[in-house]
Design an enzyme around this catalytic site. Structure first.
Site, PDB file in Angstrom:
ATOM      1  N   ARG A 167      12.486  20.943 -15.270  1.00  0.00           N
ATOM      2  CA  ARG A 167      12.990  19.861 -14.428  1.00  0.00           C
ATOM      3  C   ARG A 167      11.883  18.822 -14.272  1.00  0.00           C
ATOM      4  NH1 ARG A 167      14.490  24.690 -11.629  1.00  0.00           N
ATOM      5  NH2 ARG A 167      16.767  24.987 -11.499  1.00  0.00           N
ATOM      6  N   LYS A 189      12.943  25.444  -7.852  1.00  0.00           N
ATOM      7  CA  LYS A 189      13.628  25.181  -6.591  1.00  0.00           C
ATOM      8  C   LYS A 189      13.373  26.317  -5.611  1.00  0.00           C
ATOM      9  CE  LYS A 189      17.415  22.231  -8.196  1.00  0.00           C
ATOM     10  NZ  LYS A 189      18.879  22.054  -8.251  1.00  0.00           N
ATOM     11  N   HIS A 261      16.085  14.624 -16.998  1.00  0.00           N
ATOM     12  CA  HIS A 261      17.027  15.735 -16.854  1.00  0.00           C
ATOM     13  C   HIS A 261      17.890  15.911 -18.106  1.00  0.00           C
ATOM     14  CE1 HIS A 261      18.598  18.821 -14.243  1.00  0.00           C
ATOM     15  NE2 HIS A 261      19.833  18.479 -14.558  1.00  0.00           N
ATOM     16  N   ARG A 264      16.021  17.928 -20.451  1.00  0.00           N
ATOM     17  CA  ARG A 264      16.161  19.346 -20.085  1.00  0.00           C
ATOM     18  C   ARG A 264      17.465  19.895 -20.660  1.00  0.00           C
ATOM     19  NH1 ARG A 264      15.294  23.463 -16.069  1.00  0.00           N
ATOM     20  NH2 ARG A 264      17.139  24.006 -14.850  1.00  0.00           N
ATOM     21  N   HIS A 287      17.506  29.183 -13.266  1.00  0.00           N
ATOM     22  CA  HIS A 287      18.763  29.093 -12.526  1.00  0.00           C
ATOM     23  C   HIS A 287      18.955  30.353 -11.680  1.00  0.00           C
ATOM     24  CE1 HIS A 287      20.584  26.171 -15.702  1.00  0.00           C
ATOM     25  NE2 HIS A 287      19.938  25.534 -14.755  1.00  0.00           N
ATOM     26  N   TYR A 296      25.861  25.381 -20.710  1.00  0.00           N
ATOM     27  CA  TYR A 296      25.222  25.170 -22.016  1.00  0.00           C
ATOM     28  C   TYR A 296      25.874  25.984 -23.125  1.00  0.00           C
ATOM     29  CZ  TYR A 296      21.733  22.942 -19.148  1.00  0.00           C
ATOM     30  OH  TYR A 296      21.105  22.111 -18.256  1.00  0.00           O
TER      31      TYR A 296
END
Length: 324
Positions: A167, A189, A261, A264, A287, A296
């Site tokens: 990211r 995150k 992004h 990414r 994730h 994806y």
């Protein structure tokens, strides 16, 4: 600084101090809840909802919050859609904010007996396929980095984005100490860490950047950031986005709204198309939910067509081939 009701202020502290949410996430929650309270106050006092920013919510207390119903939330979401023209994704974020806030009030602070947001439904979002560069386009992008002062730095950053699937915030947060041998530690995150393996392209790009640029800039600063500006400051997401745009223009790809992004997305898509299984991809990308990774697993129409074309039972239609 705008004064806030105590329950809101306490909730925001809880988000960062206990839940480990980033400042950006905290700001989004604060914005959504402030807008929600201002809207409800305006409706209750029969005030116009066209200029909510002038409404103070500092005096709102827990009794006001206890009076909020599920219907009030539906009314607020309708206002967001019809007046503010918020997308389904934006309204879904507001629903998530309301759910988190009222759950906190009930289960953590025990300030309310019933949670009015418990049955609040999330707007249906039509998930878009991720926009990405195809392999030839990614190579063209990498080969057209302007040969200016920061060529090695920019080449290294783009190589990291396209090979490691980082990211933008994760890339900007990298420090020298995060790199060890062929691994780099990523802070994702919620402060979650993951270690990602660097392939030969990343190792070479990093070595060239440190040797030709970073060592010189390091003489001007004590900042341990991996990627530095000319003045020795840590790069920002905004600056990174501008660099991507400049390379996009220089490469003559002219991809609409190409962002870090989307690089990414490119990295993740290429990895999946070249054999990465969904669980490995989830770990690489950081994730928390595998459903996020599953976007994806899309396959382009041309690839699907090729599967049918390559079927060994597919023969060129010729009437003479048909048995009589």
């Amino acid at each position: 600084m705008m004064k806030q009701p105590k329950c809101l202020r306490d909730f925001l502290i809880y988000l960062t101090a206990i839940k480990g949410k980033s400042k950006r996430t905290r700001d989004e929650y604060e914005y959504d809840l402030t807008l929600f309270f201002r809207f409800l106050y305006a409706v209750q006092e029969d005030l116009p909802t066209t200029d909510l920013e002038v409404i103070s919510i500092a005096e709102l207390d827990i009794d006001f919050v206890r009076g909020i119903s599920l219907e009030d939330m539906y009314l607020f979401l309708a206002y967001c859609e019809e007046v503010r023209q918020n997308s389904a994704a934006t309204r879904a974020r507001k629903v998530a904010t309301l759910k988190s806030f009222f759950k906190y009030l009930k289960t953590k602070k025990h300030l309310i007996d019933e949670n009015p947001a418990e049955d609040l439904e999330t707007p249906k979002i039509n998930r878009k396929q991720p926009v990405y560069l195809k392999v030839p386009e990614a190579k063209q992008f990498l080969s057209h980095i302007p040969s200016k002062t920061h060529y090695y730095r920019d080449h290294c950053m783009m190589t990291f984005l396209l090979n490691l699937g980082l990211r933008a915030t994760e890339l900007c947060r990298l420090s020298l100490g995060d790199v060890e041998d062929r691994y780099v530690t990523i802070v994702g995150k919620g402060g979650k860490e993951r270690r990602v393996y660097m392939n030969d392209s990343c190792v070479e790009a990093l070595a060239l950047y440190i040797e030709h640029e970073r060592k010189k800039i390091a003489e001007k600063t004590t900042d341990d950031a991996l990627f530095l500006s000319q003045k020795g400051n840590r790069l920002t997401r905004q600056r990174l986005a501008k660099i991507v745009k400049q390379i996009n223009d220089s490469s003559a790809l002219h991809k609409a709204n190409l962002t870090p992004h989307k690089l990414r997305h490119t990295s993740a898509t290429i990895m999946y198309q070249n054999g990465a299984d969904i669980r490995s991809l989830q770990q690489i990308l950081g994730h928390s939910n595998i459903s996020t990774t599953q976007i994806y697993t899309h396959v382009e129409d041309e690839m699907i067509k090729q599967v049918f074309e390559n079927n060994p039972l597919n023969i060129e239609h010729n009437p003479n081939n048909i048995e009589k």
